[in-house]
Scaffold this motif. Structure first.
Motif, PDB file in Angstrom:
ATOM      1  N   ASN A   1      -5.148   2.196  -0.856  1.00  0.00           N
ATOM      2  CA  ASN A   1      -5.408   3.493  -0.217  1.00  0.00           C
ATOM      3  C   ASN A   1      -4.232   3.902   0.648  1.00  0.00           C
ATOM      4  N   ASP A   2      -3.220   4.486   0.027  1.00  0.00           N
ATOM      5  CA  ASP A   2      -2.121   5.077   0.788  1.00  0.00           C
ATOM      6  C   ASP A   2      -2.680   6.328   1.469  1.00  0.00           C
ATOM      7  N   PRO A   3      -2.648   6.397   2.813  1.00  0.00           N
ATOM      8  CA  PRO A   3      -3.318   7.495   3.513  1.00  0.00           C
ATOM      9  C   PRO A   3      -2.630   8.850   3.390  1.00  0.00           C
ATOM     10  N   ARG A   4      -1.429   8.900   2.858  1.00  0.00           N
ATOM     11  CA  ARG A   4      -0.675  10.154   2.810  1.00  0.00           C
ATOM     12  C   ARG A   4      -1.152  11.021   1.638  1.00  0.00           C
TER      13      ARG A   4
ATOM     14  N   GLU B   1       1.610  18.701   8.431  1.00  0.00           N
ATOM     15  CA  GLU B   1       0.943  18.007   7.331  1.00  0.00           C
ATOM     16  C   GLU B   1       1.126  18.759   6.026  1.00  0.00           C
TER      17      GLU B   1
ATOM     18  N   ASN C   1       0.831  -1.204   0.000  1.00  0.00           N
ATOM     19  CA  ASN C   1       0.000   0.000   0.000  1.00  0.00           C
ATOM     20  C   ASN C   1       0.868   1.258   0.000  1.00  0.00           C
TER      21      ASN C   1
END
Length: 818
Positions: A716-719, A751, A686
C-alpha cells in the motif's frame, strides 16, 4: 453490649479529604482541558508545566487518600499502617537515592528510577598516531555549529527522503551529562560523567570508537538537573577547549588529548565548593554560587582569546566574563560585574562593532572583546536558581537582537542605538510572552522568521512583528538544527523529525521513532552528512539523506540511449601529475559547484565536479552527485559509471541506489537495472515506482507477460494514484482508473500537483513500454506541465521525466524502423 461511638463529622478524615481534593481536581481537570486558553492568559504556564502539576497532584492526592483511610482505622492497625507509610516515605527519600537516580523531564515530570552508573575503566579503542586536525567546510567546530546559530549551511536534505533513508552508522552507551558533540576531521568530541570522573572523550566518527580521553575527579549532581558536565567542547587550531560543570577550563590537543593548560575558575575567583563522598561514585561537588544546575556555557574563541562566563560567590563579588590567551592560558581581562546564568557567549557585529553578547542572570549585555568593558545592557529578569536565562541572543540585523526565554518572558526584539560619541542605548521594539518560549534551546533565524522549540512545541514566528505564524508538533524539551531547507529536530524522548523550513505552515517530511533512549537535552551536531546526537545514556551517528543536485535541465541537449557524449571515466578528463598540487582547494571547488547550482549552470556544475574528482578522488559522494547530473543531461553511460564507482567505494549504499537502476535502464543495461531494483526492494518494499521500473527492465529482456508475472509485490504505497498505477502494470486496472484517481476527491493544490505529475509520468512510461510513442509523449508533457518545485514532488524524477521525453523525441526523429 457497648456500641462504638460515632465519629463527629468534623473528625471524619475522608470527608475532609473530599472537601479539599474534589474541588481541587475539578479545577485541575477544567484547567487542563482548556490548557491553550489558560496559557494565553498566564504565559508563565506551559502544557508541560500543567502536566507536571497534574502528576504531582496525583501523587499528593494518593498520599492523602491513603493517610485518610489509615486515620479511619482503629488501634494497632492504624499505628502499623501509619508506621509502614512513613517507612516507605523514608526509604524513598534516604535509601533509594544511594542506589538509584530519579529522572525528571524538562518540565520536572517524574520519569522513573534507574540504577546509578558505576565507575569503570574507559579503554582506548583506536591505536596509532593521529595527525593534527584540519577544519573543512563541513566541520561542526563548536556549540550550535560553526557560527553558533543552529545552522548547517553545507547540508541539503533530499525533498523525497523518508525515514528509511536515515541508516544508523553506529550506536554506543555514553556517560551522563548534557554536553553536545563538536566534530572535526573525522573526530567527534563530547563530555561525560563516569562515576566520580568528569571526562572529555574523542570518538572516531566513522565507527564510534574511543580515540582518547581526559579525566578529572569531579562530579556535579542536582536532583532536578541530573548528573555530569553541561557544556560542549570548542575546537580551534587543533586545540580543544572544554569547561566542566564545576568550572575547570581545559585546553587539550585535539588529535591526542594532551593537556596544554588548564584553569580552575572556582579557585581563582574564590567561589567555595562543598565536596561530599569524595572517593566514591556518588561524589558530589557543589559550588556555593547562584549557578545551581552546573556551568553550561561553552568556551568562545575571539581572535587569540578564549572567553567564558565566571560568576562568583553568592554574596559577591561577581565577574561576568573572563578572557584567557588561547595558546598560553594566561588571563588577559575580566569584564562585567553581573551574576551569570546558563547561556553561552557569542560574537555579533552591531553598528559595525564586533562585540560579545551574553544573557546573564537578569540582563542581556554587550562587551568589548578587546578589554571586556560592558558596552550596554537590557533587563531580562531571572534567577539562576529558578526562572533561569539559558538561551543565547541572536543578531537578526546589524542593529537588532532577538532574545528568547520561557518562564513567562517569551521573545523580545531589541533595537541597539549608538551615538557618534560611542554611547549605546537599547530600545525594546516588541515583547510577546506567548512566543519563542525557549528553555534549553535557542531559536534559529531564516530571513524574517524565527524557528524555535517554544515550551516544548515547534513554532515559527515573524521576528519583525513578534507574531506567531504556525505551531507544529509537541517535541517537549528536545533540540534542533536548521539545514538549507529543513528543520532537524530530536524530541526529548528520542524521536528524529525532519520538516521543511517553511514560514507558511508546519510541513513534517518524516519521523524516525525511538532513535535514542534517555533524556535528549543535548544539542545536536552534523558533520558532513552525519547527524551526531546523544542523550544522558547513549550516543548515535545517523547518515542523513542528501538532496540530489538541483540543476535546471531546460537547456540540456538530449542524447539518444546507448550514446556516449562528452564523457570521461571517473578520475579522467582533468588529469595532473601526482607531484602537482591542486590548483584549488576542495572548499573552492565545492563553492563553485554550489554557485553553479544556484545559477542553474549545468556546464559549470559538471566542470566543478570534474575538478573535485580529478584533484580529490577520495571525495566519494561527488561520484554520486555527478552521476545524478549526468543522468539529467542524458549522459546515461557516464551516469552509470559514476554510480558504479560510488558503490565500489561505499558498498553499504548499493541497495539504496535506485538512481543507478534508472540510469542503467536508459543506458540499455536492462538486466543490471532489474537487479538494482530488486536490491532496492530489500531496502524499501512499499514503493510502486521501484516495482514499475523493474517491470520496465524485465519487459525489455523477457517480455511483458513475464514482467507482469514477476512484478515486485507492493502492499500500500500511500501516494495517490500510485497503487492504481501498480494495478495498471499488473493488468488489474485501466488507464481510466488512473485518470479518475488523479482527480478523485478534493485534493489540496499541492496534492493535486503530485497526483498529476506521478499519474501522467507513469502513464507515459506505460505507453512507452507498449511502443505507443504519441500517447507516451502526451502524458509525459502533461507531467512536465506541473512545476518542478511543487511540494511533494521529487525534483530528481521531474528532471528524469524531462530527459525521458526529449530522448523519445530524438528516437522518433531518428531514421530507420520504429
Amino acid at each position: 453490649m457497648n456500641e462504638t461511638p460515632k465519629r463527629s463529622w468534623w473528625r471524619e478524615p475522608l470527608l475532609w479529604f473530599a472537601i479539599v481534593f474534589v474541588p481541587l481536581w475539578i479545577i485541575l481537570i477544567v484547567g487542563r482541558l482548556n490548557g491553550e486558553a489558560l496559557i494565553d492568559r498566564v504565559p508563565v504556564l506551559s502544557l508541560g508545566i500543567l502536566d507536571t502539576i497534574m502528576v504531582f497532584a496525583v501523587i499528593t492526592t494518593s498520599f492523602w487518600l491513603v493517610l485518610a483511610l489509615l486515620l479511619r482505622m482503629a488501634g494497632r492497625t492504624r499505628l502499623m499502617g501509619l508506621a509502614g507509610l512513613f517507612v516507605i516515605i523514608g526509604v524513598s527519600i534516604f535509601v533509594l537515592p544511594q542506589f538509584f537516580e530519579f529522572d525528571l523531564d524538562g518540565d520536572v515530570r517524574p520519569l522513573g528510577f534507574r540504577l546509578k552508573q558505576a565507575s569503570g575503566s574507559l579503554p582506548i579503542e583506536v591505536e596509532g598516531e593521529i595527525a593534527p586536525l584540519q577544519v573543512s567546510g563541513s566541520s561542526f567546530t563548536q556549540f550550535l555549529g560553526p557560527n553558533r546559530d543552529l545552522t548547517v549551511p553545507w547540508l541539503d536534505i533530499g525533498q523525497e527522503a523518508r525515514a528509511v533513508d536515515c541508516p544508523v552508522v553506529w550506536r554506543r552507551p555514553v556517560g551522563a551529562g548534557w554536553s553536545g558533540f563538536a566534530a572535526v576531521d573525522g573526530l567527534a568530541f563530547t563530555m561525560e560523567q563516569h562515576g566520580n570522573r568528569e571526562v572529555v572523550v574523542a570518538y572516531r566518527v566513522a565507527d564510534g570508537k574511543r580515540v582518547w580521553i581526559h579525566e578529572a575527579i569531579r562530579r556535579h549532581f542536582h536532583p532536578a538537573g541530573g548528573t555530569g558536565p553541561r557544556s560542549t567542547p570548542t575546537f580551534h587550531d587543533n586545540r580543544l577547549y572544554t569547561l566542566g560543570a564545576i568550572g575547570n577550563l581545559v585546553c587539550l590537543k585535539a588529535n591526542t588529548g594532551e593537556v596544554l593548560w588548564e584553569r580552575d575558575l572556582l579557585a581563582e575567583f574564590n567561589i567555595p565548593v562543598v565536596v561530599s563522598n569524595p572517593n566514591s561514585d556518588s561524589r558530589t561537588d557543589v559550588e556555593q554560587s547562584n549557578v545551581l544546575w552546573g556551568r553550561a556555557a561553552s568556551p568562545l574563541i575571539v581572535g587569540d582569546l578564549v572567553v567564558v562566563p565566571v560568576g562568583g560567590p553568592k554574596d559577591g563579588p561577581q565577574v561576568t566574563l573572563a578572557a584567557f590567551d588561547r595558546v598560553s592560558g594566561e588571563m588577559r581581562w575580566k569584564g562585567g560585574q553581573r551574576a551569570i546564568s546558563y547561556g553561552s557567549p557569542t560574537v555579533v557585529t552591531l553598528h559595525g562593532q564586533p562585540q560579545i553578547v551574553l544573557t546573564t542572570e537578569d540582563h542581556v549585555c554587550g562587551f568589548d572583546p578587546t578589554n571586556g568593558q560592558e558596552l550596554w545592557n537590557h533587563s531580562r529578569p531571572g534567577r539562576s536558581d529558578g526562572d533561569a536565562n539559558t538561551s543565547q541572543p541572536i543578531a537578526v540585523s546589524d542593529d537588532q537582537l532577538l532574545v528568547t526565554k520561557e518562564y513567562g518572558m517569551g521573545g523580545e526584539l531589541l533595537q541597539l542605538n549608538r551615538t557618534a560619541e560611542g554611547k549605546w542605548s537599547v530600545e525594546s521594539l516588541w515583547r510577546n510572552p506567548r512566543v519563542l518560549k525557549t528553555k534549553f534551546t535557542v531559536a534559529a533565524v531564516r530571513n524574517e522568521y524565527a524557528y524555535a522549540i517554544s515550551s516544548g512545541i515547534l513554532e515559527c514566528v515573524n521576528w519583525k512583528t513578534g507574531e506567531q505564524v504556525w505551531r507544529g508538533e509537541r517535541v517537549r524539551h528536545g533540540q534542533m538544527l536548521v539545514t538549507r531547507q529543513h528543520l532537524v529536530v530530536m524530541s526529548e524522548d528520542g524521536n528524529l523529525t525532519v520538516a521543511a523550513v517553511d514560514p507558511e505552515d508546519y510541513m513534517p517530511q518524516f519521523t524516525v521513532e525511538g532513535l535514542l533512549s534517555g533524556r535528549c537535552w543535548n544539542t545536536l551536531c552534523v558533520y558532513e552528512d552525519k547527524l551526531l546526537a546523544r542523550s544522558d545514556r547513549e550516543a548515535i551517528c545517523v547518515r542523513l539523506p542528501r538532496a540530489r543536485p538541483r540543476i535546471d535541465t531546460a537547456s540540456a541537449q538530449p542524447h539518444p540511449v546507448h550514446r556516449l557524449v562528452n564523457w570521461n571515466p571517473p578520475g579522467e578528463g582533468l588529469q595532473q601529475d601526482q607531484d602537482t598540487k591542486p590548483t584549488k582547494t576542495l572548499q573552492e571547488w565545492s563553492s563553485e559547484y554550489e554557485a553553479a547550482n544556484a545559477q542553474n549552470n549545468r556546464d559549470a556544475a559538471l566542470a566543478a565536479l570534474d575538478g573535485i574528482l580529478a584533484n580529490y578522488p577520495n571525495e566519494t559522494f561527488t561520484y554520486y552527485q555527478r552521476g545524478c547530473l549526468r543522468c539529467w543531461t542524458g549522459n546515461f553511460p557516464g551516469s552509470v559509471a559514476d554510480f558504479d564507482k560510488y558503490v565500489e567505494l561505499r558498498p553499504e549504499v548499493e541497495r539504496r541506489m535506485w538512481e543507478r537502476g534508472i540510469s542503467q535502464y536508459f543506458a540499455g543495461q536492462y538486466e543490471a537495472g532489474a537487479k538494482q531494483f530488486e536490491l532496492y526492494q530489500s531496502h524499501h518494499d512499499n514503493d510502486v515506482e521501484n516495482s514499475v521500473w523493474r517491470y520496465l527492465c524485465q519487459a525489455k529482456t523477457e517480455g511483458h507477460a513475464a514482467a507482469r508475472e514477476n512484478l515486485l509485490p507492493i502492499k500500500n504505497d500511500p501516494r495517490i494514484p500510485l497503487m492504481d498505477i501498480y494495478r495498471l502494470f499488473k493488468g488489474e486496472a485501466t488507464v481510466d482508473d488512473v485518470l479518475n484517481a488523479i482527480t478523485a476527491g478534493k485534493p489540496s493544490a499541492a496534492e493535486s500537483s503530485s497526483r498529476r505529475f506521478y499519474g501522467h509520468y507513469y502513464l507515459g512510461l506505460y505507453y512507452d513500454s507498449l511502443g505507443q510513442t504519441d500517447k507516451s509523449l502526451e502524458h509525459l508533457q502533461k507531467a512536465l506541465e506541473v512545476p518542478a518545485e511543487s511540494p511533494f514532488l521529487s525534483r530528481y524524477m521531474w528532471d528524469v521525466a524531462k530527459i525521458h521525453a526529449e530522448t523519445i523525441k530524438q528516437q522518433a526523429k531518428a531514421p530507420g524502423p520504429k
